[in-house]
Design a protein around this motif. Structure first.
Motif, mmCIF file in Angstrom:
data_model
loop_
_atom_site.group_PDB
_atom_site.id
_atom_site.type_symbol
_atom_site.label_atom_id
_atom_site.label_comp_id
_atom_site.label_asym_id
_atom_site.label_seq_id
_atom_site.Cartn_x
_atom_site.Cartn_y
_atom_site.Cartn_z
ATOM 1 N N THR A 47 0.893 -1.110 0.106
ATOM 2 C CA THR A 47 -0.106 0.130 0.135
ATOM 3 C C THR A 47 0.859 1.169 0.085
ATOM 4 O OG1 THR A 47 -0.286 -0.122 2.355
ATOM 5 C CG2 THR A 47 -2.245 -0.765 0.914
ATOM 6 N N MET A 48 2.433 1.024 0.789
ATOM 7 C CA MET A 48 2.436 2.480 -0.089
ATOM 8 C C MET A 48 4.123 2.234 -0.673
ATOM 9 S SD MET A 48 4.835 1.597 4.224
ATOM 10 C CE MET A 48 6.114 3.631 4.005
ATOM 11 N N ALA A 49 4.022 1.573 -1.608
ATOM 12 C CA ALA A 49 5.541 1.057 -2.278
ATOM 13 C C ALA A 49 5.320 2.054 -3.352
ATOM 14 C CB ALA A 49 5.335 -0.147 -3.064
ATOM 15 N N TYR A 50 4.219 2.260 -3.421
ATOM 16 C CA TYR A 50 4.104 3.848 -4.636
ATOM 17 C C TYR A 50 5.291 4.823 -4.548
ATOM 18 C CZ TYR A 50 1.344 6.377 -1.061
ATOM 19 O OH TYR A 50 1.163 6.996 0.104
ATOM 20 N N ILE A 51 5.860 5.126 -2.941
ATOM 21 C CA ILE A 51 6.613 6.064 -2.937
ATOM 22 C C ILE A 51 7.745 5.881 -3.157
ATOM 23 C CG2 ILE A 51 7.346 4.688 -0.213
ATOM 24 C CD1 ILE A 51 6.506 8.901 -1.163
ATOM 25 N N LEU A 52 7.755 4.710 -4.310
ATOM 26 C CA LEU A 52 9.340 4.462 -4.611
ATOM 27 C C LEU A 52 9.280 4.793 -6.083
ATOM 28 C CD1 LEU A 52 9.718 0.565 -4.112
ATOM 29 C CD2 LEU A 52 10.911 2.550 -2.188
ATOM 30 N N LEU A 54 6.757 8.244 -6.560
ATOM 31 C CA LEU A 54 6.125 8.576 -6.470
ATOM 32 C C LEU A 54 7.189 9.969 -5.938
ATOM 33 C CD1 LEU A 54 3.497 10.783 -6.672
ATOM 34 C CD2 LEU A 54 3.030 9.573 -4.345
ATOM 35 N N ASN A 55 8.021 9.567 -5.185
ATOM 36 C CA ASN A 55 9.338 10.613 -4.495
ATOM 37 C C ASN A 55 9.761 11.132 -5.180
ATOM 38 O OD1 ASN A 55 9.526 12.010 -2.044
ATOM 39 N ND2 ASN A 55 11.700 10.641 -2.062
ATOM 40 N N PRO A 56 10.412 10.590 -6.411
ATOM 41 C CA PRO A 56 11.228 10.961 -7.510
ATOM 42 C C PRO A 56 10.616 11.649 -8.528
ATOM 43 C CG PRO A 56 11.401 8.552 -7.033
ATOM 44 C CD PRO A 56 10.417 9.000 -6.016
ATOM 45 N N ILE A 57 9.414 10.963 -8.594
ATOM 46 C CA ILE A 57 9.028 12.442 -9.635
ATOM 47 C C ILE A 57 8.638 13.386 -8.810
ATOM 48 C CG2 ILE A 57 6.275 12.640 -10.516
ATOM 49 C CD1 ILE A 57 6.129 9.548 -10.839
ATOM 50 N N ILE A 58 8.194 13.631 -8.022
ATOM 51 C CA ILE A 58 7.993 14.702 -6.966
ATOM 52 C C ILE A 58 8.951 15.832 -7.391
ATOM 53 C CG2 ILE A 58 7.255 16.295 -5.338
ATOM 54 C CD1 ILE A 58 5.056 14.716 -4.511
ATOM 55 N N LEU A 59 10.232 15.212 -6.583
ATOM 56 C CA LEU A 59 11.738 15.576 -6.353
ATOM 57 C C LEU A 59 12.607 15.624 -7.191
ATOM 58 C CD1 LEU A 59 13.008 14.164 -2.836
ATOM 59 C CD2 LEU A 59 11.256 16.650 -3.350
ATOM 60 N N GLY A 60 12.155 14.652 -8.346
ATOM 61 C CA GLY A 60 13.149 15.333 -9.713
ATOM 62 C C GLY A 60 12.714 16.120 -10.516
ATOM 63 N N SER A 61 10.997 16.567 -10.108
ATOM 64 C CA SER A 61 11.049 17.463 -11.156
ATOM 65 C C SER A 61 10.433 19.197 -11.415
ATOM 66 C CB SER A 61 9.232 16.818 -11.668
ATOM 67 O OG SER A 61 8.600 17.043 -10.321
ATOM 68 N N ALA A 62 11.712 19.219 -9.970
ATOM 69 C CA ALA A 62 12.335 20.470 -8.974
ATOM 70 C C ALA A 62 12.962 20.950 -9.511
ATOM 71 C CB ALA A 62 11.182 20.618 -8.048
ATOM 72 N N LYS A 63 13.175 22.014 -9.539
ATOM 73 C CA LYS A 63 14.795 22.579 -9.562
ATOM 74 C C LYS A 63 15.078 23.702 -8.571
ATOM 75 C CE LYS A 63 14.631 22.595 -14.582
ATOM 76 N NZ LYS A 63 14.911 23.136 -15.953
ATOM 77 N N ASP A 64 16.215 23.279 -8.678
ATOM 78 C CA ASP A 64 17.000 24.680 -6.900
ATOM 79 C C ASP A 64 17.123 26.126 -7.509
ATOM 80 O OD1 ASP A 64 19.882 24.537 -8.174
ATOM 81 O OD2 ASP A 64 20.556 23.011 -7.349
ATOM 82 N N LYS A 65 17.845 26.062 -6.941
ATOM 83 C CA LYS A 65 17.929 27.966 -7.539
ATOM 84 C C LYS A 65 19.105 28.479 -8.891
ATOM 85 C CE LYS A 65 18.999 32.711 -5.590
ATOM 86 N NZ LYS A 65 20.004 33.413 -4.112
ATOM 87 N N TYR A 66 19.781 26.930 -8.771
ATOM 88 C CA TYR A 66 20.431 27.216 -10.055
ATOM 89 C C TYR A 66 19.887 26.041 -11.193
ATOM 90 C CZ TYR A 66 23.551 29.390 -5.744
ATOM 91 O OH TYR A 66 23.299 29.698 -4.374
ATOM 92 N N GLY A 67 18.880 26.262 -11.076
ATOM 93 C CA GLY A 67 18.683 25.479 -11.826
ATOM 94 C C GLY A 67 18.868 23.535 -12.503
ATOM 95 N N SER A 247 -3.455 4.999 -19.657
ATOM 96 C CA SER A 247 -2.217 4.492 -18.631
ATOM 97 C C SER A 247 -2.798 4.016 -17.400
ATOM 98 C CB SER A 247 -2.397 6.311 -18.115
ATOM 99 O OG SER A 247 -1.721 6.454 -16.489
ATOM 100 N N TRP A 248 -2.295 4.061 -16.384
ATOM 101 C CA TRP A 248 -2.365 3.155 -14.889
ATOM 102 C C TRP A 248 -2.493 3.907 -14.355
ATOM 103 C CZ3 TRP A 248 -4.913 -1.488 -13.694
ATOM 104 C CH2 TRP A 248 -5.474 -2.192 -14.858
ATOM 105 N N GLY A 249 -1.553 5.761 -14.439
ATOM 106 C CA GLY A 249 -0.894 5.795 -13.529
ATOM 107 C C GLY A 249 0.159 5.938 -13.274
ATOM 108 N N LEU A 250 0.444 6.055 -12.137
ATOM 109 C CA LEU A 250 2.281 6.294 -12.106
ATOM 110 C C LEU A 250 2.669 4.539 -12.214
ATOM 111 C CD1 LEU A 250 2.623 7.873 -8.328
ATOM 112 C CD2 LEU A 250 3.193 8.566 -10.722
ATOM 113 N N THR A 251 1.779 3.328 -11.994
ATOM 114 C CA THR A 251 2.350 2.245 -12.103
ATOM 115 C C THR A 251 1.322 0.951 -12.789
ATOM 116 O OG1 THR A 251 3.650 1.707 -9.593
ATOM 117 C CG2 THR A 251 3.244 0.149 -10.673
ATOM 118 N N THR A 252 2.322 0.647 -13.824
ATOM 119 C CA THR A 252 1.677 0.065 -14.981
ATOM 120 C C THR A 252 1.863 -1.275 -14.824
ATOM 121 O OG1 THR A 252 2.249 1.501 -17.121
ATOM 122 C CG2 THR A 252 1.501 -0.759 -17.168
#
Length: 485
Positions: A47-52, A54-67, A247-252
């Protein structure tokens, strides 16, 4: 949890321990078995394996101040590593069926509020600082004292609110409920399915999963939740193989090209503890407010989760206290430190652990199973992430029901308790936040006690906590007054 369930789960005369492992984790003493603990550990993981993902998607999609961006593969490794280690530590040290991983909501704050103001190393350094300060609050006894100061009916309301919250999460994750786009110009925020009707095979898998889960629960089948997750994953894989699904969403749910993958530990240790205080263009006040936001969210999300899970497992004592609470909270604080140090964002206790409790988990032994699966995920991520949300989400609906049953213990005729309890229960799912619900309940409780001339009945820690929640809810105007926004 029903009274009948509590009697079943916690017999008055516990059978003798089978072996030293049983004695250490108090498995028989708490009315559980090795089989139930193992099933619960699997259920929690799925039930929580989705974090494997989702977390990379959220953090990986953002850029810091320096790009700069974080590598998704490295983020997956960091997420799995922290979840594995801290879940096992909680099981051994806290002996609660409470798994930990990167916190949703907290990772969004790091990605979209903190990182754009500084470098990733500085941002993760703030997460480490937040975790260290949480640990200080635990060592000084303040965090535990706040939890003990909460009236029992409010603790029960927190558990009920969490039940509705995780059920809502399940409906949303499965696509049974979706947000109506703003361009629709409607005051209705959510709708059935993607268009007001249920369409598509993935939603059908979810609906069948819910029916299967509640049917098995009604029949009192052992392993009901886990059986449902595994069965519907197989069904989803079959459907995915024969139907044309966009699409199934995050996990196919399809068999991966490779089963084993090599973990990449490149992000571990990349943080700057005090770098944020010297970041160009970022004032000290801004940094302090950012840390305060992280602490408050982590503090009360964990508080609600620990109380809710312990209550559902029947582990609260006569005074509504959690066993070995100090150690549990210290481990949770250490998880935040570990998450920041690994660049996986703050790790925290997961409410999805309720799926394991619903499956029978009562001790930290189930954490060895959940943590072990996260450790396997370091190498077997392609295999262990084939479970689609539509197959796992029915477990959240079922557990939401189980936690909702505690609403009967609240005295709804006493408005000084009933109104704060109602706000706690309602605000959690409606704002998609455990912290917001707790804050609303606290503020209402203090206010009503005051207007009734019973201010002295309110514990001084609740007064202090409520004052912090005033700051929390009014953070935007405060930042404007201070000129930090």
């Amino acid at each position: 949890m029903s009274e009948a369930q509590q009697k079943t789960d916690r017999p008055s005369a516990a059978p003798p321990a089978l072996n030293s492992v049983d004695r250490f984790f108090k498995i028989s003493e708490r009315g559980s078995t090795f089989g139930r603990e193992i099933r619960g550990g699997f259920a929690t993981f799925f039930t929580m394996a989705y974090i494997l993902v989702l977390n990379p998607i959220i953090l990986g999609s953002a850029k810091d101040k320096y790009g700069h961006t974080l590598d998704p593969v490295q983020l997956t490794t960091a997420t799995a590593l922290v979840a594995a280690v801290m879940t096992i530590v909680m099981g051994v040290g806290g002996n609660l069926p409470l798994a930990l991983a990167a916190g949703l909501g907290l990772n969004a704050v790091v990605a979209f509020q903190i990182a754009p103001l500084m470098s990733w190393d500085d941002a993760m350094g703030l997460v480490v600082l937040e975790g260290l300060l949480i640990c200080v609050l635990v060592v000084t006894g303040l965090r535990e004292a706040v939890m003990h100061a909460i009236p029992q009916p409010l603790k029960q309301a927190i558990s009920v609110g969490i039940g509705l919250f995780i059920a809502f999460i399940g409906f949303v994750d499965a696509g049974f409920v979706t947000r109506i786009p703003d361009v629709a110009n409607t005051t209705v925020p959510v709708q059935l399915g993607g268009t007001g009707t249920l369409t598509g095979w993935p939603v059908l898998v979810f609906c069948l999963g819910v029916l299967l889960t509640i049917g098995l629960l009604a029949r009192k089948v052992k392993g009901a939740i886990l059986i449902s997750i595994v069965t519907m994953t197989v069904v989803a894989m079959v459907i995915n193989g024969i139907a044309d699904i966009k699409s199934w969403g995050l996990t196919t749910p399809s068999w991966p090209d490779k089963i084993v993958d090599t973990p990449d530990f490149g992000l571990i240790g990349h943080f700057s503890l005090f770098g944020a205080f010297g970041a160009p263009g970022v004032g000290v006040i801004t940094v302090v407010l950012l840390i305060f936001t992280l602490i408050l969210s982590d503090f009360f999300d964990t508080m609600g989760t620990v109380v809710g899970i312990s209550a559902e497992a029947g582990l609260l004592d006569e005074e509504g206290k959690v066993p070995d609470l100090g150690r549990v909270l210290l481990i949770d604080g250490a998880a935040a430190v570990a998450g920041g140090a690994a660049s996986a964002s703050s790790a925290t206790s997961y409410i999805e652990s309720a799926a394991g409790v619903g499956e029978g988990s009562r001790t930290g032994f189930s954490n060895l199973v959940t943590g072990g699966l996260f450790a396997l995920a370091l190498f077997l991520t392609p295999l262990l992430t084939i479970v689609p949300l539509q197959a796992a989400a029915p477990a959240l609906i079922a557990v939401g029901f189980l936690m909702m049953t505690q609403v009967k213990h609240i005295d709804w005729d006493r408005y000084e308790i009933a109104i704060p309890a109602f706000l706690t229960i309602a605000v959690m799912p409606f704002t998609y936040s455990i912290t917001n619900g707790i804050g609303a309940g606290f503020l209402a409780y203090v206010l009503i006690k005051t207007v009734l001339g019973k201010a002295r009945d309110v514990h001084w820690l609740l007064w202090g906590t409520s004052a912090l929640f005033v700051v929390y809810f009014a953070i935007d105007p405060i930042e404007q007054v201070l000129g930090t926004k």
